[in-house]
Scaffold this motif. Sequence first.
Motif, short mmCIF file in Angstrom:
data_model
loop_
_atom_site.label_atom_id
_atom_site.label_comp_id
_atom_site.label_asym_id
_atom_site.label_seq_id
_atom_site.Cartn_x
_atom_site.Cartn_y
_atom_site.Cartn_z
N LEU A 146 53.70 37.99 33.14
CA LEU A 146 52.30 37.61 33.27
C LEU A 146 52.13 36.14 32.89
O LEU A 146 51.48 35.38 33.62
CB LEU A 146 51.40 38.50 32.41
N THR B 104 48.61 44.86 38.02
CA THR B 104 48.32 45.76 36.91
C THR B 104 49.53 46.03 36.01
O THR B 104 49.38 46.01 34.78
CB THR B 104 47.71 47.07 37.43
N TRP C 128 41.57 40.71 32.54
CA TRP C 128 41.58 41.98 33.28
C TRP C 128 42.86 42.77 33.05
O TRP C 128 42.82 43.98 32.91
CB TRP C 128 41.43 41.72 34.77
N ILE C 129 44.00 42.09 33.03
CA ILE C 129 45.28 42.78 32.92
C ILE C 129 45.53 43.28 31.50
O ILE C 129 46.00 44.39 31.30
CB ILE C 129 46.45 41.88 33.39
N THR C 130 45.20 42.47 30.51
CA THR C 130 45.50 42.84 29.13
C THR C 130 44.36 43.57 28.44
O THR C 130 44.53 44.10 27.34
CB THR C 130 45.84 41.60 28.29
N LEU C 131 43.18 43.56 29.06
CA LEU C 131 41.97 44.16 28.49
C LEU C 131 41.55 43.48 27.19
O LEU C 131 40.91 44.08 26.33
CB LEU C 131 42.14 45.67 28.28
N GLN C 132 41.90 42.20 27.08
CA GLN C 132 41.49 41.41 25.92
C GLN C 132 40.08 40.87 26.14
O GLN C 132 39.67 40.67 27.28
CB GLN C 132 42.45 40.24 25.71
N TYR D 116 44.13 37.20 32.95
CA TYR D 116 44.65 37.64 31.65
C TYR D 116 43.72 38.68 31.02
O TYR D 116 44.19 39.71 30.51
CB TYR D 116 44.82 36.44 30.71
N PRO E 55 54.44 41.05 29.43
CA PRO E 55 53.67 39.84 29.11
C PRO E 55 54.40 38.54 29.47
O PRO E 55 53.77 37.55 29.80
CB PRO E 55 53.41 39.95 27.61
N ASN F 153 50.71 44.22 32.54
CA ASN F 153 50.28 44.54 31.19
C ASN F 153 51.49 44.94 30.34
O ASN F 153 51.50 44.71 29.14
CB ASN F 153 49.24 45.66 31.19
N GLU F 154 52.51 45.51 30.99
CA GLU F 154 53.71 45.94 30.28
C GLU F 154 54.78 44.84 30.26
O GLU F 154 55.85 45.06 29.70
CB GLU F 154 54.28 47.19 30.95
#
Length: 92
Positions: A44, A35, A67-71, A65, A41, A38-39
């Motif tokens: 990630l 999680t 799930w972690i970035t909410l894209q 990608y 990248p 996300n801070e």
Amino acid sequence: MKSQIYIKCPQCQKNGLIIENRGRFLCANCQYDYTPLNEDPGKLDEILIDNLEDGGGPLGAIALYEWITLQPPQEAARHIQQLAKDNKIKLF
């Protein structure tokens, strides 16, 4: 729990299921928490590239990608395709 993807964990190096627990995404083997990526990248992307190079396939990388970035899924797919292209990784 909704995860059905396996990713090579950067901590334990095992190919493990990613589980969701209270809004956090964790390695089922060692509880590595994805999680906070996300801070970070860059980190990630390193994990995603490592998995793509090891033949993990794009679907797991896209899901992680997303799930972690909410894209949205389309943006996640575009990002993974660009990572693969930039790193000369064949996806299919």
